[in-house]
Design a protein around this motif. Structure first.
Motif, PDB file in Angstrom:
ATOM      1  N   ARG A  74       0.828  -1.214   0.000  1.00  0.00           N
ATOM      2  CA  ARG A  74       0.000   0.000   0.000  1.00  0.00           C
ATOM      3  C   ARG A  74       0.865   1.268   0.000  1.00  0.00           C
ATOM      4  NH1 ARG A  74      -4.944   0.086   4.039  1.00  0.00           N
ATOM      5  NH2 ARG A  74      -5.445  -1.627   2.664  1.00  0.00           N
ATOM      6  N   TYR A  75       1.981   1.188   0.701  1.00  0.00           N
ATOM      7  CA  TYR A  75       2.821   2.383   0.841  1.00  0.00           C
ATOM      8  C   TYR A  75       4.236   2.117   0.344  1.00  0.00           C
ATOM      9  CZ  TYR A  75      -0.876   2.899   4.306  1.00  0.00           C
ATOM     10  OH  TYR A  75      -2.097   2.923   4.936  1.00  0.00           O
ATOM     11  N   CYS A  76       4.869   3.178  -0.135  1.00  0.00           N
ATOM     12  CA  CYS A  76       6.277   3.077  -0.533  1.00  0.00           C
ATOM     13  C   CYS A  76       7.029   4.257   0.090  1.00  0.00           C
ATOM     14  CB  CYS A  76       6.396   3.118  -2.053  1.00  0.00           C
ATOM     15  SG  CYS A  76       8.101   2.971  -2.629  1.00  0.00           S
ATOM     16  N   LEU A  77       8.147   3.967   0.728  1.00  0.00           N
ATOM     17  CA  LEU A  77       8.988   5.013   1.324  1.00  0.00           C
ATOM     18  C   LEU A  77      10.222   5.193   0.460  1.00  0.00           C
ATOM     19  CD1 LEU A  77       8.769   3.808   5.052  1.00  0.00           C
ATOM     20  CD2 LEU A  77       7.527   5.726   4.000  1.00  0.00           C
ATOM     21  N   VAL A  78      10.509   6.436   0.108  1.00  0.00           N
ATOM     22  CA  VAL A  78      11.646   6.734  -0.770  1.00  0.00           C
ATOM     23  C   VAL A  78      12.475   7.884  -0.190  1.00  0.00           C
ATOM     24  CG1 VAL A  78      10.343   6.039  -2.837  1.00  0.00           C
ATOM     25  CG2 VAL A  78      10.399   8.454  -2.185  1.00  0.00           C
ATOM     26  N   GLY A  79      13.709   8.002  -0.692  1.00  0.00           N
ATOM     27  CA  GLY A  79      14.570   9.137  -0.362  1.00  0.00           C
ATOM     28  C   GLY A  79      15.014   9.797  -1.653  1.00  0.00           C
ATOM     29  N   HIS A  82      15.855  14.325  -1.220  1.00  0.00           N
ATOM     30  CA  HIS A  82      16.165  15.108  -0.009  1.00  0.00           C
ATOM     31  C   HIS A  82      15.071  16.142   0.286  1.00  0.00           C
ATOM     32  CE1 HIS A  82      20.828  14.374  -0.580  1.00  0.00           C
ATOM     33  NE2 HIS A  82      20.102  13.353  -0.989  1.00  0.00           N
ATOM     34  N   VAL A  83      13.866  15.908  -0.180  1.00  0.00           N
ATOM     35  CA  VAL A  83      12.747  16.835   0.038  1.00  0.00           C
ATOM     36  C   VAL A  83      11.567  16.044   0.617  1.00  0.00           C
ATOM     37  CG1 VAL A  83      11.091  18.387  -1.070  1.00  0.00           C
ATOM     38  CG2 VAL A  83      13.464  18.353  -1.846  1.00  0.00           C
ATOM     39  N   PRO A  84      11.028  16.487   1.770  1.00  0.00           N
ATOM     40  CA  PRO A  84       9.911  15.746   2.379  1.00  0.00           C
ATOM     41  C   PRO A  84       8.615  15.950   1.596  1.00  0.00           C
ATOM     42  CG  PRO A  84      10.402  17.742   3.657  1.00  0.00           C
ATOM     43  CD  PRO A  84      11.429  17.668   2.568  1.00  0.00           C
ATOM     44  N   PHE A  85       8.077  14.844   1.113  1.00  0.00           N
ATOM     45  CA  PHE A  85       6.952  14.956   0.196  1.00  0.00           C
ATOM     46  C   PHE A  85       6.068  13.728   0.293  1.00  0.00           C
ATOM     47  CE2 PHE A  85       5.254  16.935  -3.641  1.00  0.00           C
ATOM     48  CZ  PHE A  85       5.705  18.239  -3.494  1.00  0.00           C
ATOM     49  N   VAL A  86       4.780  13.926  -0.028  1.00  0.00           N
ATOM     50  CA  VAL A  86       3.882  12.770  -0.082  1.00  0.00           C
ATOM     51  C   VAL A  86       3.083  12.807  -1.382  1.00  0.00           C
ATOM     52  CG1 VAL A  86       2.143  13.986   1.308  1.00  0.00           C
ATOM     53  CG2 VAL A  86       2.044  11.511   1.137  1.00  0.00           C
ATOM     54  N   PHE A  87       2.947  11.660  -1.991  1.00  0.00           N
ATOM     55  CA  PHE A  87       2.138  11.494  -3.200  1.00  0.00           C
ATOM     56  C   PHE A  87       1.043  10.486  -2.877  1.00  0.00           C
ATOM     57  CE2 PHE A  87       6.403  12.598  -4.514  1.00  0.00           C
ATOM     58  CZ  PHE A  87       6.190  13.630  -5.414  1.00  0.00           C
ATOM     59  N   VAL A 111       5.904   8.151   0.118  1.00  0.00           N
ATOM     60  CA  VAL A 111       6.296   9.174   1.097  1.00  0.00           C
ATOM     61  C   VAL A 111       7.814   9.297   1.157  1.00  0.00           C
ATOM     62  CG1 VAL A 111       6.185   9.880   3.519  1.00  0.00           C
ATOM     63  CG2 VAL A 111       4.267   8.647   2.500  1.00  0.00           C
ATOM     64  N   ASN A 112       8.269  10.533   1.149  1.00  0.00           N
ATOM     65  CA  ASN A 112       9.701  10.819   1.306  1.00  0.00           C
ATOM     66  C   ASN A 112       9.872  11.599   2.619  1.00  0.00           C
ATOM     67  OD1 ASN A 112      12.333  11.957   1.121  1.00  0.00           O
ATOM     68  ND2 ASN A 112      12.254  11.822  -1.114  1.00  0.00           N
ATOM     69  N   PRO A 113      10.665  11.075   3.578  1.00  0.00           N
ATOM     70  CA  PRO A 113      10.807  11.769   4.868  1.00  0.00           C
ATOM     71  C   PRO A 113      11.730  12.978   4.806  1.00  0.00           C
ATOM     72  CG  PRO A 113      12.247   9.867   4.821  1.00  0.00           C
ATOM     73  CD  PRO A 113      11.467   9.832   3.520  1.00  0.00           C
ATOM     74  N   GLY A 114      12.316  13.261   3.630  1.00  0.00           N
ATOM     75  CA  GLY A 114      13.299  14.339   3.517  1.00  0.00           C
ATOM     76  C   GLY A 114      14.682  13.817   3.878  1.00  0.00           C
ATOM     77  N   TYR A 145      13.177  14.068   9.042  1.00  0.00           N
ATOM     78  CA  TYR A 145      12.934  12.633   9.242  1.00  0.00           C
ATOM     79  C   TYR A 145      11.460  12.411   9.581  1.00  0.00           C
ATOM     80  CZ  TYR A 145      12.676  13.379  14.310  1.00  0.00           C
ATOM     81  OH  TYR A 145      12.287  13.792  15.561  1.00  0.00           O
ATOM     82  N   ALA A 146      11.079  11.147   9.730  1.00  0.00           N
ATOM     83  CA  ALA A 146       9.694  10.833  10.084  1.00  0.00           C
ATOM     84  C   ALA A 146       9.647   9.686  11.083  1.00  0.00           C
ATOM     85  CB  ALA A 146       8.903  10.467   8.833  1.00  0.00           C
ATOM     86  N   ILE A 147       8.537   9.606  11.788  1.00  0.00           N
ATOM     87  CA  ILE A 147       8.280   8.459  12.668  1.00  0.00           C
ATOM     88  C   ILE A 147       6.929   7.862  12.271  1.00  0.00           C
ATOM     89  CG2 ILE A 147       7.795   7.688  15.029  1.00  0.00           C
ATOM     90  CD1 ILE A 147       9.660   9.892  16.051  1.00  0.00           C
ATOM     91  N   TYR A 148       6.948   6.570  11.974  1.00  0.00           N
ATOM     92  CA  TYR A 148       5.707   5.862  11.665  1.00  0.00           C
ATOM     93  C   TYR A 148       5.261   5.109  12.907  1.00  0.00           C
ATOM     94  CZ  TYR A 148       2.863   1.904  10.104  1.00  0.00           C
ATOM     95  OH  TYR A 148       1.889   0.948  10.000  1.00  0.00           O
ATOM     96  N   ASP A 149       4.025   5.352  13.317  1.00  0.00           N
ATOM     97  CA  ASP A 149       3.464   4.682  14.484  1.00  0.00           C
ATOM     98  C   ASP A 149       2.426   3.673  13.984  1.00  0.00           C
ATOM     99  OD1 ASP A 149       1.904   3.949  16.677  1.00  0.00           O
ATOM    100  OD2 ASP A 149       2.220   5.864  17.695  1.00  0.00           O
ATOM    101  N   SER A 150       2.760   2.397  14.066  1.00  0.00           N
ATOM    102  CA  SER A 150       1.877   1.375  13.479  1.00  0.00           C
ATOM    103  C   SER A 150       0.612   1.172  14.334  1.00  0.00           C
ATOM    104  CB  SER A 150       2.625   0.049  13.300  1.00  0.00           C
ATOM    105  OG  SER A 150       3.061  -0.424  14.552  1.00  0.00           O
ATOM    106  N   ASP A 151       0.665   1.504  15.614  1.00  0.00           N
ATOM    107  CA  ASP A 151      -0.533   1.367  16.460  1.00  0.00           C
ATOM    108  C   ASP A 151      -1.570   2.441  16.119  1.00  0.00           C
ATOM    109  OD1 ASP A 151       0.635  -0.756  17.781  1.00  0.00           O
ATOM    110  OD2 ASP A 151       1.653   0.572  19.206  1.00  0.00           O
ATOM    111  N   GLU A 152      -1.068   3.669  15.947  1.00  0.00           N
ATOM    112  CA  GLU A 152      -1.968   4.787  15.628  1.00  0.00           C
ATOM    113  C   GLU A 152      -2.212   4.905  14.118  1.00  0.00           C
ATOM    114  OE1 GLU A 152      -3.425   6.666  17.936  1.00  0.00           O
ATOM    115  OE2 GLU A 152      -2.423   5.582  19.555  1.00  0.00           O
ATOM    116  N   ASN A 153      -1.366   4.222  13.349  1.00  0.00           N
ATOM    117  CA  ASN A 153      -1.403   4.289  11.884  1.00  0.00           C
ATOM    118  C   ASN A 153      -1.207   5.722  11.363  1.00  0.00           C
ATOM    119  OD1 ASN A 153      -1.339   2.614   9.681  1.00  0.00           O
ATOM    120  ND2 ASN A 153      -3.495   2.879   9.190  1.00  0.00           N
TER     121      ASN A 153
END
Ligand code: ZN
Length: 243
Positions: A143-148, A151-156, A183-186, A200-208
């Protein structure tokens, strides 16, 4: 469970340490997902690899990581990047090389695909626009893809046949739901969105939810180290401007 999502550390130890400290202040993390380019450009490649390894990360390789160990050609690098690459190569221990050479180019964890550039071209493609993201939604199964890489934080976000795009600012919280996202965390060590703070980013799987953060670090110390090592002036200047 909380996952620290980091990309493009680029041998910037001060930025990396600041991110780890800041992430602890935001509730901490149990796992680390690293999206490549641990080394290249910055003055502390070996120290950054060592610190990263203490975190036992799930980590994919970036183009700079493989260039530093001679696994890919640096013909496409600009002269500053190529010069920094040759310098980086000389700093690595055998152990560092082995770590970089062992990194896969794609990892899949539950609903997430992790790559450096894009799922279509993991090492090289920049996902900076909706049309590139649109093509790439066909290239991963989760469902999701994380990329770098940019160097720019962005979501598609994929919505039917179209793709919505959005910049992620400090403390933005992304609620994960049914939509497929890239999603790119920058970038941690060399942000390029005119904000020099580490990203950077933090993914919380409990809170989604995925939370995005920026943090100041001691840029002058990093620059002084780069100066001492004779790294290119352009690279020294750009980390203070975030470009
Ligand atoms: Zn990079």
């Amino acid at each position: 469970m909380k996952y620290l999502v980091i990309a493009d550390i680029h041998a910037n130890l001060e930025a990396f340490q600041a991110v780890l400290e800041d992430a602890c202040n935001h509730g901490g993390f149990g796992h680390v997902w690293c999206l490549g380019d641990v080394v290249g450009y910055g003055p502390d490649p070996s120290a950054c690899i060592s610190l990263l390894r203490t975190l036992d990360p799930a980590c994919v390789c970036g183009n700079h990581d493989l260039a530093a160990v001679g696994k890919i050609d640096i013909g496409d690098f600009n002269s500053e990047a190529a010069g920094a690459n040759r310098w980086t190569s000389r700093q690595l221990s055998d152990d560092d090389r082995e770590f970089l050479l062992g990194l896969p180019d794609v990892l899949v964890h539950d609903e997430f695909t992790l790559v450096h550039g894009s799922p279509r071209l993991p090492l090289w493609e920049y996902i900076a626009h909706a049309f590139t993201a649109s093509d790439n939604f066909e290239c991963f199964d989760t469902r999701y893809c994380l990329v770098g890489h940019t160097h720019v934080p962005f979501v598609f976000e994929q919505e039917g046949v179209s793709v919505n795009e959005g910049y992620m600012g400090n403390a933005d919280i992304l609620k994960l739901g049914c939509s497929r996202l890239i999603v790119n965390p920058g970038g941690v060590g060399q942000p390029r969105d005119r904000d020099p703070r580490a990203s950077y980013a933090i993914y919380d799987s409990d809170e989604n939810v995925l939370s995005h953060y920026r943090v100041d670090y001691d840029i002058e110390t990093t620059q002084a180290k780069m100066e001492k090592e004779g790294l290119p002036e352009f690279l020294i200047a750009r980390i203070a401007r975030g470009v």
